[in-house]
Design an enzyme around this catalytic site. Structure first.
Site, short mmCIF file in Angstrom:
data_model
loop_
_atom_site.label_atom_id
_atom_site.label_comp_id
_atom_site.label_asym_id
_atom_site.label_seq_id
_atom_site.Cartn_x
_atom_site.Cartn_y
_atom_site.Cartn_z
N HIS A 128 -2.17 -3.99 4.96
CA HIS A 128 -2.51 -5.05 4.00
C HIS A 128 -1.85 -6.37 4.42
O HIS A 128 -0.77 -6.38 5.01
CB HIS A 128 -2.03 -4.68 2.60
CG HIS A 128 -2.90 -3.66 1.93
ND1 HIS A 128 -4.19 -3.95 1.51
CD2 HIS A 128 -2.68 -2.36 1.59
CE1 HIS A 128 -4.72 -2.88 0.93
NE2 HIS A 128 -3.83 -1.90 0.97
N CYS A 196 -6.79 -7.93 6.82
CA CYS A 196 -7.82 -8.79 6.23
C CYS A 196 -7.58 -10.26 6.58
O CYS A 196 -6.46 -10.68 6.84
CB CYS A 196 -7.83 -8.62 4.71
SG CYS A 196 -8.40 -6.99 4.17
#
EC number: 3.4.22.70
Length: 222
Positions: A128, A196
């Site tokens: 993440h 991301c």
């Protein structure tokens, strides 16, 4: 009209407060969960590594002290340790086996089926960037030559960043044995980190590539 405007202003303030609370949860609440999970994973790694070293000390012959090429871990279990000197000495994340939703909430995850530490091929790790501790939050700062360290029971594998790119989520070929060239046989040990991009969005993926530059005995401090 004044009543309507006042109501709209109150609604906007309420919505802003709810949004702020939600963002606070995403950054702090999920991060606290990952922090607790990381504590358990680090303890798990230490127990496993100590057991591995004990078995080696009990062994005899020329193979004494030799480490298995690939750490063994079930899905969701601690796999290895990742450190990035550029991010400071406190940057130490236990990598879990697997990249499912539950796995990545614990910390960075090793893509099953990709190479292990120091192996010829591509060791791929996802993480993440903002929520759940944001282990890969600063990956956009990594530049050519920066070190990424992968610790196993007895060895620290030193990778050096070669480059980074931004791709669409569908570009799964970046985790192939030869990144971007599925089906080609690898000739060197590589490391790929995916996360991301941009922050707070899953529209793209930021991908950092590195190659094995060396290895050394892992110290207790690591």
């Amino acid at each position: 009209m004044r009543t309507v405007l006042r109501s709209l202003a109150e609604l906007s303030m309420t919505a802003g407060l709810v949004l702020a609370m939600f963002v606070g949860y995403l950054s702090w609440g999920t991060g606290e969960y990952t922090h607790r999970q990381q504590g358990d994973l680090h303890s798990e790694l230490e127990r496993r590594w100590n057991a591995t070293q004990t078995r080696k000390l009990a062994a005899s012959g020329p193979r004494r002290g030799r480490e298995a090429a690939v750490p063994v871990a079930e899905a969701g279990q601690a796999y290895a340790l990742i450190r990035v000197p550029k991010f400071g000495s406190s940057y130490r994340y236990a990598v879990v086996e697997g990249v499912g939703t539950a796995d990545l909430r614990k910390g960075p995850g090793h893509y099953p089926g990709t190479a292990g530490p120091g192996q010829v091929g591509n060791m791929a790790i996802a993480g993440h960037r903002t929520t759940y501790g944001g282990p890969f939050e600063r990956n956009g700062e990594l530049a050519r030559g920066d070190e990424i360290l992968i610790d196993t029971a007895a060895t620290t594998f030193v990778y050096r960043v070669t480059h980074r790119i931004v791709v669409r989520p569908g570009r799964t070929d970046v985790t192939a044995p030869v990144p971007g060239k599925p089906g080609r046989r690898p000739k060197k040990a590589m490391l790929t980190l995916t996360t991301c991009h941009p922050k707070f969005s899953a529209a793209y993926r930021l991908v950092v590539f590195a190659e094995l530059a060396g290895r050394r005995a892992r110290t207790a401090a690591a």
